[in-house]
Motif scaffolding. Sequence first.
Motif, PDB file in Angstrom:
ATOM      1  N   PRO A 231       0.822  -1.197   0.000  1.00 60.06           N
ATOM      2  CA  PRO A 231       0.000   0.000   0.000  1.00 60.06           C
ATOM      3  C   PRO A 231       0.864   1.258   0.000  1.00 60.06           C
ATOM      4  O   PRO A 231       2.016   1.220   0.395  1.00 60.06           O
ATOM      5  CB  PRO A 231      -0.789  -0.111   1.307  1.00 60.06           C
ATOM      6  CG  PRO A 231       0.063  -0.938   2.196  1.00 60.06           C
ATOM      7  CD  PRO A 231       0.862  -1.860   1.332  1.00 60.06           C
ATOM      8  N   VAL A 232       0.249   2.358  -0.448  1.00 55.50           N
ATOM      9  CA  VAL A 232       0.988   3.603  -0.623  1.00 55.50           C
ATOM     10  C   VAL A 232       0.781   4.486   0.605  1.00 55.50           C
ATOM     11  O   VAL A 232      -0.307   4.512   1.181  1.00 55.50           O
ATOM     12  CB  VAL A 232       0.443   4.332  -1.883  1.00 55.50           C
ATOM     13  CG1 VAL A 232       1.082   5.680  -2.068  1.00 55.50           C
ATOM     14  CG2 VAL A 232       0.646   3.470  -3.106  1.00 55.50           C
ATOM     15  N   ASN A 233       1.818   5.214   0.978  1.00 56.28           N
ATOM     16  CA  ASN A 233       1.708   6.159   2.081  1.00 56.28           C
ATOM     17  C   ASN A 233       1.008   7.432   1.586  1.00 56.28           C
ATOM     18  O   ASN A 233       1.391   7.999   0.568  1.00 56.28           O
ATOM     19  CB  ASN A 233       3.135   6.456   2.577  1.00 56.28           C
ATOM     20  CG  ASN A 233       3.139   7.481   3.668  1.00 56.28           C
ATOM     21  OD1 ASN A 233       3.037   8.680   3.397  1.00 56.28           O
ATOM     22  ND2 ASN A 233       3.248   7.008   4.892  1.00 56.28           N
ATOM     23  N   TYR A 234      -0.022   7.881   2.331  1.00 59.34           N
ATOM     24  CA  TYR A 234      -0.836   9.013   1.868  1.00 59.34           C
ATOM     25  C   TYR A 234       0.006  10.268   1.615  1.00 59.34           C
ATOM     26  O   TYR A 234      -0.118  10.916   0.579  1.00 59.34           O
ATOM     27  CB  TYR A 234      -1.953   9.324   2.877  1.00 59.34           C
ATOM     28  CG  TYR A 234      -2.733  10.559   2.513  1.00 59.34           C
ATOM     29  CD1 TYR A 234      -3.777  10.495   1.596  1.00 59.34           C
ATOM     30  CD2 TYR A 234      -2.384  11.800   3.037  1.00 59.34           C
ATOM     31  CE1 TYR A 234      -4.464  11.630   1.223  1.00 59.34           C
ATOM     32  CE2 TYR A 234      -3.070  12.952   2.661  1.00 59.34           C
ATOM     33  CZ  TYR A 234      -4.110  12.857   1.750  1.00 59.34           C
ATOM     34  OH  TYR A 234      -4.771  13.989   1.379  1.00 59.34           O
ATOM     35  N   GLU A 235       0.878  10.595   2.596  1.00 62.63           N
ATOM     36  CA  GLU A 235       1.657  11.843   2.461  1.00 62.63           C
ATOM     37  C   GLU A 235       2.555  11.789   1.227  1.00 62.63           C
ATOM     38  O   GLU A 235       2.701  12.766   0.501  1.00 62.63           O
ATOM     39  CB  GLU A 235       2.535  12.095   3.694  1.00 62.63           C
ATOM     40  CG  GLU A 235       1.805  12.753   4.863  1.00 62.63           C
ATOM     41  CD  GLU A 235       0.938  11.755   5.625  1.00 62.63           C
ATOM     42  OE1 GLU A 235       1.284  10.541   5.593  1.00 62.63           O
ATOM     43  OE2 GLU A 235      -0.084  12.163   6.197  1.00 62.63           O
ATOM     44  N   GLU A 236       3.145  10.584   1.011  1.00 59.05           N
ATOM     45  CA  GLU A 236       4.037  10.486  -0.161  1.00 59.05           C
ATOM     46  C   GLU A 236       3.267  10.594  -1.469  1.00 59.05           C
ATOM     47  O   GLU A 236       3.726  11.199  -2.439  1.00 59.05           O
ATOM     48  CB  GLU A 236       4.806   9.166  -0.107  1.00 59.05           C
ATOM     49  CG  GLU A 236       5.891   9.247   0.929  1.00 59.05           C
ATOM     50  CD  GLU A 236       6.763   8.009   0.948  1.00 59.05           C
ATOM     51  OE1 GLU A 236       6.729   7.242  -0.024  1.00 59.05           O
ATOM     52  OE2 GLU A 236       7.460   7.837   1.955  1.00 59.05           O
ATOM     53  N   LEU A 237       2.070  10.014  -1.464  1.00 57.85           N
ATOM     54  CA  LEU A 237       1.238  10.100  -2.670  1.00 57.85           C
ATOM     55  C   LEU A 237       0.882  11.571  -2.948  1.00 57.85           C
ATOM     56  O   LEU A 237       0.987  12.054  -4.074  1.00 57.85           O
ATOM     57  CB  LEU A 237      -0.047   9.287  -2.474  1.00 57.85           C
ATOM     58  CG  LEU A 237      -1.057   9.363  -3.615  1.00 57.85           C
ATOM     59  CD1 LEU A 237      -0.514   8.687  -4.873  1.00 57.85           C
ATOM     60  CD2 LEU A 237      -2.379   8.715  -3.230  1.00 57.85           C
ATOM     61  N   GLU A 238       0.503  12.280  -1.896  1.00 54.13           N
ATOM     62  CA  GLU A 238       0.133  13.690  -2.046  1.00 54.13           C
ATOM     63  C   GLU A 238       1.321  14.499  -2.578  1.00 54.13           C
ATOM     64  O   GLU A 238       1.181  15.324  -3.477  1.00 54.13           O
ATOM     65  CB  GLU A 238      -0.334  14.235  -0.699  1.00 54.13           C
ATOM     66  CG  GLU A 238      -0.928  15.617  -0.815  1.00 54.13           C
ATOM     67  CD  GLU A 238      -1.454  16.133   0.522  1.00 54.13           C
ATOM     68  OE1 GLU A 238      -0.964  15.683   1.584  1.00 54.13           O
ATOM     69  OE2 GLU A 238      -2.338  16.991   0.480  1.00 54.13           O
ATOM     70  N   LYS A 239       2.496  14.202  -2.003  1.00 52.41           N
ATOM     71  CA  LYS A 239       3.702  14.924  -2.438  1.00 52.41           C
ATOM     72  C   LYS A 239       3.973  14.649  -3.930  1.00 52.41           C
ATOM     73  O   LYS A 239       4.269  15.553  -4.710  1.00 52.41           O
ATOM     74  CB  LYS A 239       4.899  14.467  -1.584  1.00 52.41           C
ATOM     75  CG  LYS A 239       5.827  15.610  -1.231  1.00 52.41           C
ATOM     76  CD  LYS A 239       6.721  15.289  -0.063  1.00 52.41           C
ATOM     77  CE  LYS A 239       7.855  14.375  -0.471  1.00 52.41           C
ATOM     78  NZ  LYS A 239       8.582  13.794   0.641  1.00 52.41           N
ATOM     79  N   VAL A 299       7.042  10.868 -16.436  1.00 53.79           N
ATOM     80  CA  VAL A 299       7.110  11.126 -14.995  1.00 53.79           C
ATOM     81  C   VAL A 299       7.780   9.949 -14.292  1.00 53.79           C
ATOM     82  O   VAL A 299       7.447   8.791 -14.536  1.00 53.79           O
ATOM     83  CB  VAL A 299       5.680  11.324 -14.438  1.00 53.79           C
ATOM     84  CG1 VAL A 299       5.713  11.459 -12.928  1.00 53.79           C
ATOM     85  CG2 VAL A 299       5.040  12.534 -15.075  1.00 53.79           C
ATOM     86  N   GLU A 300       8.767  10.254 -13.459  1.00 57.01           N
ATOM     87  CA  GLU A 300       9.445   9.191 -12.700  1.00 57.01           C
ATOM     88  C   GLU A 300       8.615   8.885 -11.469  1.00 57.01           C
ATOM     89  O   GLU A 300       8.257   9.772 -10.695  1.00 57.01           O
ATOM     90  CB  GLU A 300      10.841   9.657 -12.255  1.00 57.01           C
ATOM     91  CG  GLU A 300      11.835   9.791 -13.395  1.00 57.01           C
ATOM     92  CD  GLU A 300      12.026   8.490 -14.171  1.00 57.01           C
ATOM     93  OE1 GLU A 300      12.036   7.415 -13.533  1.00 57.01           O
ATOM     94  OE2 GLU A 300      12.135   8.544 -15.406  1.00 57.01           O
ATOM     95  N   LEU A 301       8.326   7.618 -11.271  1.00 64.21           N
ATOM     96  CA  LEU A 301       7.554   7.229 -10.100  1.00 64.21           C
ATOM     97  C   LEU A 301       8.511   7.004  -8.936  1.00 64.21           C
ATOM     98  O   LEU A 301       9.410   6.179  -9.021  1.00 64.21           O
ATOM     99  CB  LEU A 301       6.791   5.945 -10.418  1.00 64.21           C
ATOM    100  CG  LEU A 301       5.917   5.422  -9.302  1.00 64.21           C
ATOM    101  CD1 LEU A 301       4.774   6.385  -9.033  1.00 64.21           C
ATOM    102  CD2 LEU A 301       5.348   4.064  -9.670  1.00 64.21           C
ATOM    103  N   ASN A 302       8.311   7.748  -7.849  1.00 63.19           N
ATOM    104  CA  ASN A 302       9.205   7.523  -6.721  1.00 63.19           C
ATOM    105  C   ASN A 302       8.420   7.343  -5.423  1.00 63.19           C
ATOM    106  O   ASN A 302       8.676   7.983  -4.432  1.00 63.19           O
ATOM    107  CB  ASN A 302      10.236   8.669  -6.592  1.00 63.19           C
ATOM    108  CG  ASN A 302       9.527  10.025  -6.612  1.00 63.19           C
ATOM    109  OD1 ASN A 302       8.289  10.063  -6.594  1.00 63.19           O
ATOM    110  ND2 ASN A 302      10.277  11.101  -6.663  1.00 63.19           N
ATOM    111  N   LEU A 303       7.435   6.480  -5.486  1.00 62.50           N
ATOM    112  CA  LEU A 303       6.630   6.229  -4.275  1.00 62.50           C
ATOM    113  C   LEU A 303       7.133   4.975  -3.577  1.00 62.50           C
ATOM    114  O   LEU A 303       7.507   4.030  -4.265  1.00 62.50           O
ATOM    115  CB  LEU A 303       5.169   6.025  -4.660  1.00 62.50           C
ATOM    116  CG  LEU A 303       4.403   7.296  -5.002  1.00 62.50           C
ATOM    117  CD1 LEU A 303       3.042   6.932  -5.562  1.00 62.50           C
ATOM    118  CD2 LEU A 303       4.236   8.145  -3.753  1.00 62.50           C
TER     119      LEU A 303
END
Length: 303
Positions: A231-239, A299-303
């Motif tokens: 799962p993805v971290n919300y703050e990182e996704l928002e950033k 776009v580079e994905l860095n999540l």
Amino acid sequence: MTPAYVITGFLGSGKTTLLLNSAKEYFRDKKVAVIVNEFGEVGVDGKVLQNAYSKVMELPEGCICCTLHAEFEKGLAQIRADYNPEVLFVETSGASEPFPVMMSLQNLGCSIEAVICVVDSKNFHKYRENPTALHQIGSSNVIVLNKADLVDEEELKNLEGEIRDLWERYKLKNLFTGEEIFKRVAVYRAVYGKVPPEVFSGSYTMKELIDIPSHAHELKLSQEVLLLEEPVNYEELEKFINSLPETIVRAKGIVRLEHSPNPVLVNYSFGLFEIGTEVPDFRGRSFLILIGEPGHKKVELNL
Ligand SMILES: Nc1nc2c(ncn2[C@@H]2O[C@H](COP(=O)(O)OP(=O)(O)OP(=O)(O)O)[C@@H](O)[C@H]2O)c(=O)[nH]1
């Protein structure tokens, strides 16, 4: 004749939101079918609409008014044969024009009850030069100034004036006689797609179309699908979303977040990021679709 409503409007203006927040309520007791065409190969709206409507047909990939024309007619015929809906909604992709869809609906024996164009009141100035957006306005007889919560009264008044002028300039006409196909346009304001019941009352039923105006389809966009580790971290996704380049006009997807029991709808249009409804039935891997100007930088994905 099956009554049909066409919902058009530019990318991210609020078409799906209108279907979820207005149409659903007013047709609660009817057998409703929805056909949704999305720009891009992965459908998001269909999955969200399936939470609300029992019969949803997705036409992903390609534009309903160009490459998907035959598929649309086949799908429409099938949905009527299998389900026999009392009401039909067609949500066109934000990148297509509604006129060919109107012709197909009419050819297959549907009556067009309204062509509703959803306008993003906050961001209209960013896409007002776009020819597809202008033809979407001119092809409609109901215009919804959506996202009215994000602008003040004066801006809304000015926008209404501008939209009425554009409608006059771009309205559909019979090529041979010059006669207008719609005599007038109604303009409503809305927040989260909530429009009054009269929009769906049959007051805007269209008379029969007799000829096809030329199809000026000029919008070219590119898209990229990103699959996410989860799962993805919300703050990182928002950033990540907030750092997207300006050439990306729209992003959406279905994502599993840390500490969230169900996958959620992620929405981004013209700089606004939002986590939407849960999509409990979604089984695939989390993904985000980025829609942008042609040849936008990868776009580079860095999540
Ligand atoms: N503040 C605000 N946000 C809205 C409103 N209506 C819709 N939105 C948000 O705008 C975003 C896009 O809404 P959608 O309904 O998915 O737009 P759409 O036109 O179906 O998008 P595409 O199918 O990609 O063209 C979502 O984040 C919505 O929650 C509104 O009236 N006010």
